[in-house]
Design an enzyme around this catalytic site. Structure first.
Site, PDB file in Angstrom:
ATOM      1  N   LYS A   1       3.249 -15.295   4.637  1.00  0.00           N
ATOM      2  CA  LYS A   1       3.872 -16.697   2.732  1.00  0.00           C
ATOM      3  C   LYS A   1       4.922 -16.000   2.883  1.00  0.00           C
ATOM      4  CE  LYS A   1       1.768 -19.040  -0.531  1.00  0.00           C
ATOM      5  NZ  LYS A   1       0.728 -20.244  -0.027  1.00  0.00           N
TER       6      LYS A   1
ATOM      7  N   ASP B   1      -3.079 -18.496   2.651  1.00  0.00           N
ATOM      8  CA  ASP B   1      -4.030 -19.850   2.459  1.00  0.00           C
ATOM      9  C   ASP B   1      -4.914 -20.809   3.622  1.00  0.00           C
ATOM     10  OD1 ASP B   1      -1.095 -20.317   2.211  1.00  0.00           O
ATOM     11  OD2 ASP B   1      -1.577 -21.462   0.613  1.00  0.00           O
TER      12      ASP B   1
ATOM     13  N   ASP C   1     -12.293  -9.299   5.101  1.00  0.00           N
ATOM     14  CA  ASP C   1     -13.651  -9.222   4.660  1.00  0.00           C
ATOM     15  C   ASP C   1     -13.910 -10.990   4.971  1.00  0.00           C
ATOM     16  OD1 ASP C   1     -13.726  -6.908   3.435  1.00  0.00           O
ATOM     17  OD2 ASP C   1     -14.756  -7.420   1.623  1.00  0.00           O
TER      18      ASP C   1
ATOM     19  N   ASP D   1      -6.004  -6.826   4.615  1.00  0.00           N
ATOM     20  CA  ASP D   1      -7.220  -6.534   3.756  1.00  0.00           C
ATOM     21  C   ASP D   1      -8.440  -7.541   3.481  1.00  0.00           C
ATOM     22  OD1 ASP D   1      -9.413  -5.207   2.731  1.00  0.00           O
ATOM     23  OD2 ASP D   1      -6.963  -4.699   1.328  1.00  0.00           O
TER      24      ASP D   1
ATOM     25  N   TYR E   1       1.023  -1.578   0.056  1.00  0.00           N
ATOM     26  CA  TYR E   1       0.026  -0.297  -0.162  1.00  0.00           C
ATOM     27  C   TYR E   1       0.968   1.065   0.358  1.00  0.00           C
ATOM     28  CZ  TYR E   1      -4.036  -2.797   0.795  1.00  0.00           C
ATOM     29  OH  TYR E   1      -4.589  -4.160   0.636  1.00  0.00           O
TER      30      TYR E   1
END
Ligand SMILES: NC(=O)c1ccc[n+]([C@@H]2O[C@H](COP(=O)([O-])OP(=O)(O)OC[C@H]3O[C@@H](n4cnc5c(N)ncnc54)[C@H](O)[C@@H]3O)[C@@H](O)[C@H]2O)c1
Length: 352
Positions: free
Chosen positions: A189, A222, A250, A246, A138
């Site tokens: 990751k 994941d 959700d 982010d 970002y």
């Protein structure tokens, strides 16, 4: 009584309707419990930007930094401003310039009826996600090579600093200690993002040593998404980077009943911090009295918690839980009320 100033920024679309509902609760709680909060509303939004070409007046950021305890914000986004310039200036501007490095996202199911998961209820879906809020992808570093040609290349940098990673991980452990959460899980990751991931993992292991009473474990992001659905009860606190945060927040919102009930804090500990429902401006619902105000109301509760008024925050949350239990909600939660009436359903249940 010392007075603390709160900047109220209703924003665009459904933002103002949610903030109206939240403000009527906040004003009642402020008066009843003598919290000494003074609310100052700023009309910075797409209308204002289109009229004046100014997203945020000169000096406003400094004023907020120096004179306010918190910011209570609705949402930004308007189809007439396709590049979201005003939203970027105001919202991302505050995140970066006020150094709001903690994105605080509780994932708490408030009623069994809202669970999208078979056999997972309020006991199982109750954890907190901390998303790093100022670094990662970002920061906007990168570039094009041979743009617009068949050989085009785009590079997007993902930035992690030791300072940035350490402070968000430390905040997650401190929160776990303070609230009695049994574990902190760090998700990344690092099998692919070898350098940034390596920094995150080493920092996590270093900080974890200072909190030996708290279980710490690592998960690839994941695998985290799978376990959030299969076994949400295994999580107490999750900490992750800006982009993974982010995405997984959700998923977290879906687990707790949808975007309409999710609250978030953008925090610089001890300094002015910003609180907003996680939904956007939902233009198709704007001005129609249909948007769920509970996200904005729970955001108001979160802001009070940050300001040290935990008892009042709990009263507001309980009133939302009771309104949901009575099915006095907007359509997205299965009720039949409009925005205003759903807000009033919470207001009449406040046990102050
Ligand atoms: N922090 C922010 O201000 C923020 C966050 C996300 C999106 N946005 C902006 O908002 C605009 C719309 O984006 P979007 O459609 O992707 O996301 P959105 O959150 O505005 O809406 C997505 C969908 O979620 C549902 N929804 C959202 N809030 C709800 C509520 N309070 N009650 C009931 N249902 C609700 C609706 O079905 C809506 O169509 C865009 O301009 C986007 O950039 C802003």
């Amino acid at each position: 009584m010392t007075t603390r100033k709160i900047a109220v920024i209703p924003g665009d679309g459904i933002g103002p309707e949610g903030i109206d509902a939240g403000m009527s609760i906040l004003e009642r709680v402020n008066a009843a419990s003598k919290l000494g909060l003074e609310f100052v509303t700023f009309g910075w939004n797409a209308d204002e930007y289109l009229r004046t070409g100014i997203s945020m007046p000169h000096g406003a950021m400094e004023d907020i930094r120096n004179n306010y305890a918190a910011v209570y914000l609705g949402a930004f986004g308007d189809p007439r401003v396709p590049d979201m310039k005003h939203a970027a200036d105001i919202l991302l501007g505050m995140r970066f310039q006020l150094d709001l490095y903690v994105n605080y996202r509780p994932v708490k199911l408030l009623n069994e009826r809202l669970s999208p998961l078979k056999a997972k209820g309020t006991k199982e879906i109750d954890f907190v996600i901390f998303r790093e809020n100022t670094e990662g992808a970002y920061v906007g570093m990168g570039g094009f090579f041979k743009k617009g040609t068949a050989e085009e290349i785009a590079v997007q940098e993902d930035v992690s600093s030791r300072k940035g990673v350490e402070r968000i991980i430390r905040y997650a452990f401190e929160f776990a200690r303070k609230t009695g959460r049994p574990s902190v899980c760090m998700a990344d990751k690092n099998n692919v993002m070898r350098y940034g991931g390596d920094l995150w993992l080493r920092t996590f292991e270093d900080v974890a040593k200072e909190y030996s009473e708290i279980e710490s474990f690592h998960m690839f992001v994941d695998a985290l998404t799978m376990q959030m659905v299969r076994a949400p009860e295994m999580f107490g606190v999750i900490v992750t980077n800006n982009m993974f945060g982010d995405i997984v927040t959700d998923l977290g919102a879906a687990l707790q009943g949808g975007l309409g009930v999710a609250a978030s804090g953008n925090i610089n500990p001890g300094k002015v911090s910003l609180f907003e429902p996680i939904h956007g401006s939902a233009p198709k619902y704007a001005g129609k009295d249909v948007a769920n105000p509970f996200g904005a109301i729970l955001t108001a509760a979160m802001m009070l918690e940050y300001l040290g008024h935990q008892a009042e925050a709990d009263v507001i949350e309980q009133a939302v839980i009771d309104a949901i239990e009575a099915n006095e909600t907007t359509h997205d939660l299965g009720g039949a009320l409009g925005t205003k009436a759903a807000g009033e359903a919470v207001g009449k249940r406040l046990r102050l």
